[in-house]
Design a protein around this motif. Structure first.
Motif, PDB file in Angstrom:
ATOM      1  N   ARG A 330      54.860  16.070  23.974  1.00 53.40           N
ATOM      2  CA  ARG A 330      54.102  15.376  22.919  1.00 53.40           C
ATOM      3  C   ARG A 330      52.629  15.818  22.980  1.00 53.40           C
ATOM      4  O   ARG A 330      52.075  15.966  24.065  1.00 53.40           O
ATOM      5  N   LEU A 332      48.518  15.566  22.824  1.00 57.89           N
ATOM      6  CA  LEU A 332      47.604  14.534  23.341  1.00 57.89           C
ATOM      7  C   LEU A 332      47.044  13.730  22.165  1.00 57.89           C
ATOM      8  O   LEU A 332      46.463  14.301  21.245  1.00 57.89           O
ATOM      9  N   ALA A 372      50.260   8.606  29.501  1.00 56.01           N
ATOM     10  CA  ALA A 372      50.754   9.950  29.159  1.00 56.01           C
ATOM     11  C   ALA A 372      52.160  10.168  29.712  1.00 56.01           C
ATOM     12  O   ALA A 372      53.030  10.743  29.037  1.00 56.01           O
ATOM     13  N   ILE A 377      53.652  12.919  27.172  1.00 56.08           N
ATOM     14  CA  ILE A 377      52.633  13.883  26.728  1.00 56.08           C
ATOM     15  C   ILE A 377      52.799  15.181  27.534  1.00 56.08           C
ATOM     16  O   ILE A 377      53.055  15.142  28.737  1.00 56.08           O
ATOM     17  N   LEU A 382      47.474  17.696  29.065  1.00 57.52           N
ATOM     18  CA  LEU A 382      46.811  16.603  29.790  1.00 57.52           C
ATOM     19  C   LEU A 382      45.966  17.173  30.933  1.00 57.52           C
ATOM     20  O   LEU A 382      44.839  16.720  31.176  1.00 57.52           O
ATOM     21  N   ASP A 502      52.698   9.934  16.894  1.00 56.24           N
ATOM     22  CA  ASP A 502      52.729  11.332  16.455  1.00 56.24           C
ATOM     23  C   ASP A 502      52.136  11.508  15.062  1.00 56.24           C
ATOM     24  O   ASP A 502      51.569  12.551  14.760  1.00 56.24           O
TER      25      ASP A 502
END
Ligand code: FAD
Ligand code: DLZ
Ligand code: SF4
Length: 511
Positions: A330, A332, A372, A377, A382, A502
């Motif tokens: 995913r 950030l 996260a 994430i 990250l 998202d």
């Protein structure tokens, strides 16, 4: 034979191996402020200012100490922009036949230096554990646990030892170090230092060259000399260390630093010496001024965790950065940059990060890291965030903490379990939930705390992998014991939240 001793921005130590190997009469010290180092990730403005200001002060100290220092400032019209090119220019300028440099703290530079001409790399002598020795130790072990390494380090240094036994009869007092946040206790503030003329010049330079980088440049209060860093540490010994242990894991909206030392910024630049710090902490305990759990807790962070993560970083080599065991992809969310989120805990930590270039360990691990992890994430993205936003961040220490400890992206090499937690943990250890729009007790519906929504979703999506982990087996079996309809509801709620995450620039989620 004339040599150039390249001293990097995080090598500001007079006893550095390269300086020890050099000769004041024939060698020249090269230090260079370069755009490439400030932008390979777009570092926080305060971090760039800290590094440049500390470099300039260190160069002045070296000159007083009899070294010839060739300092290339960022404003120099002839500057080249990268360390490699500055070294090439300096070779010509000084007719040098050799470059001497202490090993850098990142694979990126290590690999680059392997291409440089006539470069002699020396081991970094500012750590207690030699990186090759660590690798040899790690190779022999079935599982790597910091605790085993830490005991070796205690024996090696003799810190908090009574003969061959640990002081107080236990190696580790971590169980005493999980108190919730203090109520009325007066908490210390770290010392802040007024910028001198040299630092003010740097602040101007940074605001001119890096206006678009994340973070507030001012007020700037970091120490930028060894002498001031030592004053800051002495202040911590006197005012913070006593309660360091108890409140190590606590978080408070109005007390950003609690009893933390805020010394990683100085240690990682080379302005403080880790062993001398630990000896000073031990002396406080032996003098009866601080409890053992605080002294042990602090020493463990430095000779245990700090050395351990460095060992892992170099042992796992450059490919470690690509680890993604949980297959998380995913992007950030924007609120990691603009703090625009109704999750008060995340808002508070990102705001603090923007203003201070600092967050303490539990804020990094259990708020931004935990979110996260739960949300899936991408760990690489990250990692670049953590590397950019904290003033103490260099890859050798940041990467294993982010990928290994916080995101479990190395599949459990560094951490014995994923640091995943629901809102209940954050509620117990902080006051963040008192001012949040979400309800930390709610598990479903519009007001449900997102950490609650995502926690069981995380356990569910990784149940097969986690069931073999003895520290996670219980939660996996709880998940498996939920009725099918409950599992489906959890999935629906969490997936709706994630879809929203998202699609929207913020998490302003309306159920
Ligand atoms: P204190 O709480 O006062 O601890 C004392 C010292 O112990 C620190 O100064 C630090 O040198 C050392 N220490 C404590 N925990 C760790 C640890 N896990 N790893 C290494 N050293 C430790 N630390 C960095 O120095 N640079 C980083 O880039 C960094 N990134 C991190 C990213 C994540 C996701 C996480 C979870 C942790 C990270 N840490 C990093 C570790 C830790 O959060 C910081 O060292 C600490 O918050 C620094 O604040 P302090 O000096 O007040 O620490
Ligand atoms: C972090 C940093 C920054 C912002 N700028 C410089 C620089 O201009 N010159 C320099 O020598 N070092 C700088 N550094 C520190 C380096 O990035 C650091 O030495 C490597 O990342 C290895 O740890
Ligand atoms: Fe964070 Fe949830 Fe507490 Fe809000 S309720 S502060 S989102 S843990």
């Amino acid at each position: 034979m004339r040599g150039i001793i390249l001293v990097l921005g995080d090598q500001l130590t007079p006893t550095l191996s390269s300086l020890r190997a050099g000769d004041r009469v024939c060698d020249v010290v090269l230090m260079a402020e370069v755009v490439a180092e400030a932008t390979y990730v777009r570092h926080h403005k305060k971090k760039i200012a800290l590094v440049f200001a500390a470099m300039r002060h260190f160069a002045a100290e070296l000159r007083v100490d009899g070294w010839r220092v060739d300092y290339v400032a960022l404003g120099d019209p002839a500057k080249s922009g990268s360390l490699r090119d500055e070294v090439a220019r300096a070779i010509v300028r000084h007719g040098a036949t050799q470059i001497i440099v202490t090993e850098p703290g990142e694979w990126r530079l290590m690999e680059d230096m392997a291409q440089w001409p006539v470069t002699k790399l020396l081991p970094d002598n500012r750590f207690l554990a030699d990186r090759h020795g660590f690798a040899a130790w790690a190779e022999k072990r079935k599982d790597l646990r910091m605790e085993h390494f830490y005991r070796l380090m205690r024996r090696k240094t003799g810190l908090l030892m009574e003969g061959d036994q640990p002081a107080g009869g236990k190696w580790n007092f971590d169980r005493d170090n999980r108190s919730p946040p203090p109520g009325a206790l007066a908490l210390p503030e770290p010392l802040r230092f007024e910028p001198d003329a040299v630092t003010c010049d740097v602040l101007q330079l940074v605001s001119r060259y890096f206006p678009d980088h994340f973070g507030d440049l001012k007020p700037f209060g970091f120490a930028v000399t060894r002498a001031d860093a030592e004053v800051a540490f002495a202040h911590f010994l006197r005012h913070g260390l006593h309660d360091f242990g108890h409140y190590q894991d606590a978080m408070l909206s109005d007390h950003r630093f609690l009893c933390h030392s805020v010394t990683s910024v100085y240690l990682n630049l080379g302005l403080l010496d880790p062993l001398a710090m630990c000896r000073a902490v031990e002396a406080e305990w032996r003098a009866g001024r601080v409890p053992l759990n605080s002294a042990e807790g602090f020493i463990r962070q430095i000779i245990g965790w700090r050395e351990f993560v460095r060992g892992i970083y170099w042992w796992r080599e450059a490919s470690y950065v690509r680890s993604n065991a949980l297959n998380a992809h995913r992007p950030l969310p924007d609120f990691y940059w603009n703090a625009d989120t109704t999750m008060h805990c995340v808002h508070a930590c990102v705001t603090q990060t923007r203003e201070e270039a600092y967050a303490h360990h539990i804020q990094r691990l259990m708020i931004t890291g935990n979110f996260a992890l739960l949300a899936g994430i991408d760990p690489h993205v990250l990692h670049e965030w953590y590397l950019a936003v904290y003033a103490d961040a260099y890859e050798w220490v940041e990467l294993p903490n982010t990928l290994g400890m916080s995101q479990f992206a190395d599949g459990g090499l560094l951490a014995s379990k994923p640091y995943a937690a629901s809102g209940a943990y954050i509620h117990r250890m902080s006051d963040y939930c008192d001012s949040c729009d979400y309800d930390v007790k709610a598990r479903e519906g519009e007001k449900a705390c997102p950490f609650n929504l995502l926690y069981w979703h995380f356990v569910g999506r990784h149940a097969d992998r986690l069931q073999g982990n003895s520290r996670m087996a219980r939660v996996v079996s709880i998940w498996r014991g939920f009725a099918g309809e409950r599992q489906a509801q959890i999935k629906r709620d969490a997936e709706r939240f994630l879809l929203f995450l998202d699609c929207a620039p913020t998490d302003r989620y309306n159920g």
